[in-house]
Design a protein around this motif. Structure first.
Motif, PDB file in Angstrom:
ATOM      1  N   ALA A  61       0.857  -1.183   0.000  1.00 24.83           N
ATOM      2  CA  ALA A  61       0.000   0.000   0.000  1.00 24.83           C
ATOM      3  C   ALA A  61       0.894   1.234   0.000  1.00 24.83           C
ATOM      4  N   GLY A  62       0.539   2.212  -0.811  1.00 21.07           N
ATOM      5  CA  GLY A  62       1.320   3.435  -0.914  1.00 21.07           C
ATOM      6  C   GLY A  62       2.411   3.368  -1.959  1.00 21.07           C
ATOM      7  N   THR A  63       2.778   2.149  -2.360  1.00 17.21           N
ATOM      8  CA  THR A  63       3.810   1.972  -3.383  1.00 17.21           C
ATOM      9  C   THR A  63       3.184   1.506  -4.690  1.00 17.21           C
ATOM     10  N   GLU A  67       1.395   6.367  -4.392  1.00 14.04           N
ATOM     11  CA  GLU A  67       0.604   7.515  -3.952  1.00 14.04           C
ATOM     12  C   GLU A  67       1.337   8.789  -4.324  1.00 14.04           C
ATOM     13  N   SER A  71      -3.453  11.237  -6.181  1.00 11.49           N
ATOM     14  CA  SER A  71      -4.302  10.544  -5.207  1.00 11.49           C
ATOM     15  C   SER A  71      -4.981  11.529  -4.260  1.00 11.49           C
ATOM     16  N   GLN A  72      -4.461  12.763  -4.192  1.00 11.79           N
ATOM     17  CA  GLN A  72      -5.056  13.799  -3.355  1.00 11.79           C
ATOM     18  C   GLN A  72      -6.082  14.638  -4.126  1.00 11.79           C
ATOM     19  N   GLN A  79      -8.305  10.559 -10.659  1.00  9.74           N
ATOM     20  CA  GLN A  79      -8.019   9.447  -9.757  1.00  9.74           C
ATOM     21  C   GLN A  79      -8.191   8.103 -10.459  1.00  9.74           C
ATOM     22  N   GLU A  83      -5.242   5.410 -11.395  1.00  2.80           N
ATOM     23  CA  GLU A  83      -5.333   4.065 -10.819  1.00  2.80           C
ATOM     24  C   GLU A  83      -5.289   3.013 -11.926  1.00  2.80           C
ATOM     25  N   GLU A  86      -1.742   2.555 -13.021  1.00  4.23           N
ATOM     26  CA  GLU A  86      -0.977   1.776 -12.048  1.00  4.23           C
ATOM     27  C   GLU A  86      -1.309   0.285 -12.158  1.00  4.23           C
ATOM     28  N   SER A 110      -0.639  -4.107  -1.114  1.00  3.30           N
ATOM     29  CA  SER A 110      -1.416  -3.249  -2.013  1.00  3.30           C
ATOM     30  C   SER A 110      -2.847  -3.762  -2.120  1.00  3.30           C
TER      31      SER A 110
END
Length: 115
Positions: A61-63, A67, A71-72, A79, A83, A86, A110
């Motif tokens: 998660a986060g990798t 992020e 993502s913000q 978004q 995604e 990714e 993840s």
């Protein structure tokens, strides 16, 4: 392979600490198949390459997804698009293996792994 250069450097240190030889597959030069060592590369770098066996390390998660500013964002389209990019990157990384693929994670896996 890993998502970031930082993770690759950590794995390189661990491998060398075990006496194993490594070889970085870099984006700015062709891979030299004559050089020995465990191949290390980012998920982006391996596009178009093939290997018998692949380890995709650190799918956390986060990798994966990585992020970042997107993502913000409050924009749902941005978004979703990022995604999807990714997910496609993880798919491309996994399909570089002709025979075997192993995916690893630690701590928080993840959400793409659906564990």
């Amino acid at each position: 392979m890993a998502r970031t250069h930082g993770l690759l450097q950590q794995y390189e240190g661990a491998l060398k600490g075990q006496g194993l030889e490594t070889y970085f597959v870099r984006k700015d030069e062709a891979e030299d198949r004559r050089k020995s060592g465990i191949r290390l590369a980012t998920m982006h770098r391996v596009k178009g390459l093939e290997f018998d066996r692949v380890i995709i390390a650190g799918v956390n998660a986060g990798t994966v997804p990585l992020e970042g500013a997107w993502s913000q964002s409050n924009d749902q389209v941005i978004q979703k698009e990022n995604e999807n990019q990714e997910k496609a990157l993880l798919y491309v990384a996994a399909t570089r293996a002709k025979k075997t693929v192993v995916v690893t994670s630690f701590e928080n896996p993840s959400r793409f792994l659906n564990l």
